[in-house]
Design a protein around this motif. Structure first.
Motif, PDB file in Angstrom:
ATOM      1  N   ALA A   1      21.310  -7.405 -13.008  1.00  0.00           N
ATOM      2  CA  ALA A   1      21.957  -6.515 -13.988  1.00  0.00           C
ATOM      3  C   ALA A   1      20.947  -5.588 -14.652  1.00  0.00           C
ATOM      4  O   ALA A   1      19.826  -5.996 -14.897  1.00  0.00           O
TER       5      ALA A   1
ATOM      6  N   ALA B   1      21.257   6.310 -15.176  1.00  0.00           N
ATOM      7  CA  ALA B   1      19.966   6.035 -15.804  1.00  0.00           C
ATOM      8  C   ALA B   1      18.824   6.701 -15.040  1.00  0.00           C
ATOM      9  O   ALA B   1      17.810   7.068 -15.622  1.00  0.00           O
TER      10      ALA B   1
ATOM     11  N   PHE C   1      27.332   5.536 -16.378  1.00  0.00           N
ATOM     12  CA  PHE C   1      26.123   6.105 -16.963  1.00  0.00           C
ATOM     13  C   PHE C   1      25.004   6.180 -15.926  1.00  0.00           C
ATOM     14  O   PHE C   1      24.726   5.208 -15.233  1.00  0.00           O
TER      15      PHE C   1
ATOM     16  N   PHE D   1      24.614   2.679 -14.195  1.00  0.00           N
ATOM     17  CA  PHE D   1      25.216   1.494 -14.815  1.00  0.00           C
ATOM     18  C   PHE D   1      26.622   1.909 -15.204  1.00  0.00           C
ATOM     19  O   PHE D   1      26.791   2.644 -16.168  1.00  0.00           O
TER      20      PHE D   1
ATOM     21  N   ASN E   1      11.471   6.981 -24.581  1.00  0.00           N
ATOM     22  CA  ASN E   1      12.395   5.852 -24.433  1.00  0.00           C
ATOM     23  C   ASN E   1      13.730   6.331 -23.894  1.00  0.00           C
ATOM     24  O   ASN E   1      14.236   7.362 -24.312  1.00  0.00           O
ATOM     25  N   GLY E   2      14.262   5.585 -22.949  1.00  0.00           N
ATOM     26  CA  GLY E   2      15.573   5.924 -22.403  1.00  0.00           C
ATOM     27  C   GLY E   2      15.518   6.915 -21.260  1.00  0.00           C
ATOM     28  O   GLY E   2      16.551   7.309 -20.721  1.00  0.00           O
ATOM     29  N   ALA E   3      14.301   7.330 -20.855  1.00  0.00           N
ATOM     30  CA  ALA E   3      14.176   8.332 -19.789  1.00  0.00           C
ATOM     31  C   ALA E   3      14.603   7.772 -18.430  1.00  0.00           C
ATOM     32  O   ALA E   3      14.969   8.517 -17.531  1.00  0.00           O
TER      33      ALA E   3
ATOM     34  N   LYS F   1      12.578   5.045 -17.024  1.00  0.00           N
ATOM     35  CA  LYS F   1      11.345   4.515 -16.423  1.00  0.00           C
ATOM     36  C   LYS F   1      11.529   3.069 -15.962  1.00  0.00           C
ATOM     37  O   LYS F   1      11.220   2.729 -14.812  1.00  0.00           O
ATOM     38  N   THR F   2      12.032   2.237 -16.865  1.00  0.00           N
ATOM     39  CA  THR F   2      12.202   0.818 -16.503  1.00  0.00           C
ATOM     40  C   THR F   2      13.208   0.662 -15.369  1.00  0.00           C
ATOM     41  O   THR F   2      12.995  -0.133 -14.442  1.00  0.00           O
TER      42      THR F   2
HETATM   43  N1  LIG Z   1      21.317  -3.019 -17.502  1.00  0.00           N
HETATM   44  C1  LIG Z   1      21.714  -1.882 -18.083  1.00  0.00           C
HETATM   45  N2  LIG Z   1      23.007  -1.641 -18.329  1.00  0.00           N
HETATM   46  C2  LIG Z   1      23.413  -0.497 -18.918  1.00  0.00           C
HETATM   47  N3  LIG Z   1      22.592   0.504 -19.278  1.00  0.00           N
HETATM   48  C3  LIG Z   1      21.280   0.342 -19.056  1.00  0.00           C
HETATM   49  C4  LIG Z   1      20.772  -0.852 -18.456  1.00  0.00           C
HETATM   50  N4  LIG Z   1      19.422  -0.730 -18.350  1.00  0.00           N
HETATM   51  C5  LIG Z   1      19.127   0.474 -18.871  1.00  0.00           C
HETATM   52  N5  LIG Z   1      20.223   1.126 -19.300  1.00  0.00           N
HETATM   53  C6  LIG Z   1      20.259   2.468 -19.896  1.00  0.00           C
HETATM   54  O1  LIG Z   1      19.619   3.353 -19.032  1.00  0.00           O
HETATM   55  C7  LIG Z   1      18.831   4.280 -19.760  1.00  0.00           C
HETATM   56  C8  LIG Z   1      17.419   4.235 -19.251  1.00  0.00           C
HETATM   57  O2  LIG Z   1      16.851   3.005 -19.629  1.00  0.00           O
HETATM   58  P1  LIG Z   1      15.408   2.576 -19.177  1.00  0.00           P
HETATM   59  O3  LIG Z   1      15.321   2.681 -17.714  1.00  0.00           O
HETATM   60  O4  LIG Z   1      15.155   1.241 -19.787  1.00  0.00           O
HETATM   61  O5  LIG Z   1      14.517   3.695 -19.859  1.00  0.00           O
HETATM   62  P2  LIG Z   1      13.000   3.668 -20.286  1.00  0.00           P
HETATM   63  O6  LIG Z   1      12.341   2.517 -19.626  1.00  0.00           O
HETATM   64  O7  LIG Z   1      12.456   4.979 -19.838  1.00  0.00           O
HETATM   65  O8  LIG Z   1      12.973   3.548 -21.776  1.00  0.00           O
HETATM   66  C9  LIG Z   1      18.945   3.914 -21.231  1.00  0.00           C
HETATM   67  O9  LIG Z   1      19.886   4.776 -21.827  1.00  0.00           O
HETATM   68  C10 LIG Z   1      19.458   2.503 -21.192  1.00  0.00           C
HETATM   69  O10 LIG Z   1      20.282   2.243 -22.300  1.00  0.00           O
END
Ligand SMILES: Nc1ncnc2c1ncn2[C@@H]1O[C@H](COP(=O)(O)OP(=O)(O)O)[C@@H](O)[C@H]1O
Ligand SMILES: [Mg+2]
Lengths: 269, 316
Positions: free
Chosen positions: A269, B27, B25, B22, B47-49, B51-52
């Motif tokens: 997830a 990401a 949305f 997701f 944050n929120g770009a 990356k993760t």
């Molecule tokens: N498992 C998830 N379910 C829903 N939304 C997600 C999930 N993981 C990340 N997001 C959304 O995706 C976007 C990018 O998140 P993320 O990849 O964590 O960004 P970063 O690492 O650059 O801060 C964010 O708006 C976050 O809320």
């Protein structure tokens, strides 16, 4: 550049390593739990079996299938206790794995599959159930609470019953972020089952109309099976015994499958 | 976006149109990038770009929604465990086992990669030296400082001698001293030829560690190149920061500054003037009768690149 030779990881190695992690956690943290593993059965047998039993037995042994109340209670209490322990093991380590410690995510960053991670947890839960059941069995013997050597069957039956609870609970808990739902499971599920599944009194003491409900109480299958094995009456109703095993096995296998699915979903997830 | 400097060697990671959604949305929105062997590659963004989300797809723990992703020439959808066996992962959020000791954390991790216990112990001892944690080997993880936990996580990620080390915000939340210590360790790895892929929202970190980086914003890659080349392309050699008295800043007309430097950015609290000769800006401003309270000349940084590309500052 020639691509580096990338070995295919052996899946079985992952399953064993996931189990090894759980064993290591126990070896490093066993001190707190071991005492209660011994103390709890002793206290239960003392209070319920010896204390309460002296009253029950005055009413004539035929109330409890012709054996003393202590002997009647012992195998059922073993199975019930193992079930309770295994239910907890299906809850707290799973919440820790996903949220409190997040060790499942650490495992998933390696060749381990969600299935191997779930397996490691479940195999450990079974091991732990085996330990708790075995200790309980020894204490029963020390109390002279074993009607026949058939009491030893209570241990594997306890493990099977434990897995019938632990696996589906673990599958469900993987969808939870906290213990709120668990508190309700314990309050409205585990505790009533503990009290009304024939552990403390035979199910035929329930009003006639309620008796078929026993079939819906998963713990009853384990309790009835263990008791008939311990009292040597299992030969009188072999089909019933088979049905008990089949139902418990179905719950354990179904729960394991659900756990595999839910663990994957949660980890991805 | 034109792709610069296509890696000469076959890339270790190749992404084309890589997308993660997701629900409805998005990401990560159709990003393209390559990472070459031995390269140190960064994702820079707020944050929120996304990356993760990108890193988790590379780490083969999050299935891709669309596009194509190849890691070590393999497809994560079919070869996840095999690829993960060659990766080292330092996740954004710690996943150390707080119920085990420092050394146990490493040894059990090695077992996941199929190492024998003896080999795992040998590597664990070596890595604890590298992470400067040898004296804490028998301690629990919990009392370690944030920087120590990060170093332990890096040590753990190296137990399988990975082909690629993935680091998601390795120094976020650490104090400056801990960050520098960590950068030093990562720099050593880089010198040994370990391929690093990292995310950060710190400019200085990207400039220190990355040979090449992509700037991510709102799920997309908005620029790509080496830190130097990005600065040259999207900024100027120097930046002059002008701070005016409260009240003056707001009423300043664009025309009053027009023609000074190559480009001007007006932030709420200061004015940035981009030019090749920052020292000349002060006198030029004075010549127009403006009296800024402070004039600061500095080298241009990735912060300026980000501002130029997105119209926003990176860390708000
Ligand atoms: N498992 C998830 N379910 C829903 N939304 C997600 C999930 N993981 C990340 N997001 C959304 O995706 C976007 C990018 O998140 P993320 O990849 O964590 O960004 P970063 O690492 O650059 O801060 C964010 O708006 C976050 O809320
Ligand atoms: Mg992130």
């Amino acid at each position: 550049m020639t691509a580096p030779a990338i070995p295919e990881p052996r899946p079985s190695a992952g399953y064993l390593a996931a189990y090894e992690h759980q064993v290591l956690l126990y070896l490093r943290n066993w001190r707190g739990s071991l005492f209660s593993n011994f103390a709890q059965p002793a206290l239960f047998l003392l209070a319920m079996g010896v204390g309460l039993g002296s009253y029950v037995d005055k009413g004539g042994a035929n109330a409890t299938d012709g054996v003393s109340y202590l002997q009647f209670l012992a195998p059922a209490l073993l199975v019930s206790s193992v079930m309770q322990g295994a239910s907890s093991e299906g809850t707290f380590p799973v919440l820790a794995g996903f949220h409190w410690v997040r060790r499942y995510y650490a495992m998933y960053a390696t060749p381990l599959t969600p299935r191997a991670i779930a397996f490691g947890q479940l195999a450990w839960n079974a091991t732990h159930a085996l330990m708790v059941g075995s200790i309980f069995c020894v204490i029963i013997a020390l109390f002279g609470a074993a009607a026949t050597p058939g009491i030893v069957w209570s241990v594997p039956i306890g493990v099977l019953t434990g897995m019938a609870f632990s696996a589906p609970i673990a599958a469900f808990m993987s969808t939870q972020r906290d213990t709120n739902a668990w508190n309700n499971i314990w309050r409205f599920g585990i505790t009533p089952l503990f009290l009304f599944s024939g552990t403390f009194f035979p199910i035929d003491r329930l009003p006639e109309l309620l008796r078929p409900i026993a079939w819906l109480l998963p713990l009853w299958h384990g309790v009835d099976l263990a008791r008939s094995a311990a009292l040597g009456t299992i030969g009188q109703a072999p089909l019933l015994a088979l049905a008990h095993v089949a139902i418990l096995l179905a719950m354990a296998v179904g729960g394991t499958w659900a756990m595999f699915v839910m663990f994957r979903r949660q980890l991805e997830a | 976006m034109a792709t610069t400097s296509a890696p000469a060697q076959a890339p270790l990671i190749a992404a084309r149109g890589l997308t993660k959604r997701f629900g409805s949305f998005t990401a990560v929105d159709a990003v393209d990038f390559d990472v070459a062997p031995g390269e140190s590659f960064g994702f820079l963004g707020p944050n929120g770009a996304g990356k993760t989300s990108t890193m988790r797809m590379i780490g083969c723990v999050s299935p891709i929604t669309a596009g194509e992703l190849r890691i070590l020439g393999l497809d994560p959808a079919t070869d996840g465990p095999r690829i993960r066996g060659r990766l080292g992962v330092v996740p954004q959020q710690d996943t150390l086992d707080t119920d085990l000791s420092v050394v146990d954390n490493l040894v059990i991790y090695g077992r996941y990669f199929g190492l024998t216990r003896a080999e795992s112990r040998r590597r664990a001892a070596e890595l604890l030296e590298f992470a400067q944690l040898a004296d804490r080997a028998g301690d629990r993880v919990d009392p370690l400082s944030g920087g120590m936990k990060r170093r332990l996580t890096i040590a753990r990620a190296l137990i399988n001698e990975p082909s690629i080390l993935l680091l998601d915000e390795p120094t976020t939340g650490l104090d400056p001293q801990a960050r520098h210590l960590l950068w030093d360790r990562l720099y050593r790895l880089k010198q040994r030829g370990v391929t690093l892929v990292l995310t950060t929202h710190y400019m200085d970190e990207a400039e220190q560690l990355c040979d090449r980086l992509v700037v991510m914003d709102k799920a997309r890659i908005v620029a790509e190149g080496s830190p130097r080349s990005l600065i040259e392309r999207y900024s100027s050699r120097e930046v002059t920061e002008l701070r005016f008295a409260v009240g003056v800043q707001e009423t300043l007309a664009d025309a009053q500054l027009e023609g000074i430097g190559d480009r001007i950015d007006r932030l709420p609290d200061r004015v940035l003037v981009y030019s090749d000769d920052g020292e000349a800006v002060g006198p030029a401003v004075h010549a127009r009768g403006l009296r800024p309270e402070t004039v600061l000349v500095r080298r241009s940084s990735l912060e300026d690149v980000f501002l130029r590309l997105t119209g926003r500052t990176l860390v708000d």
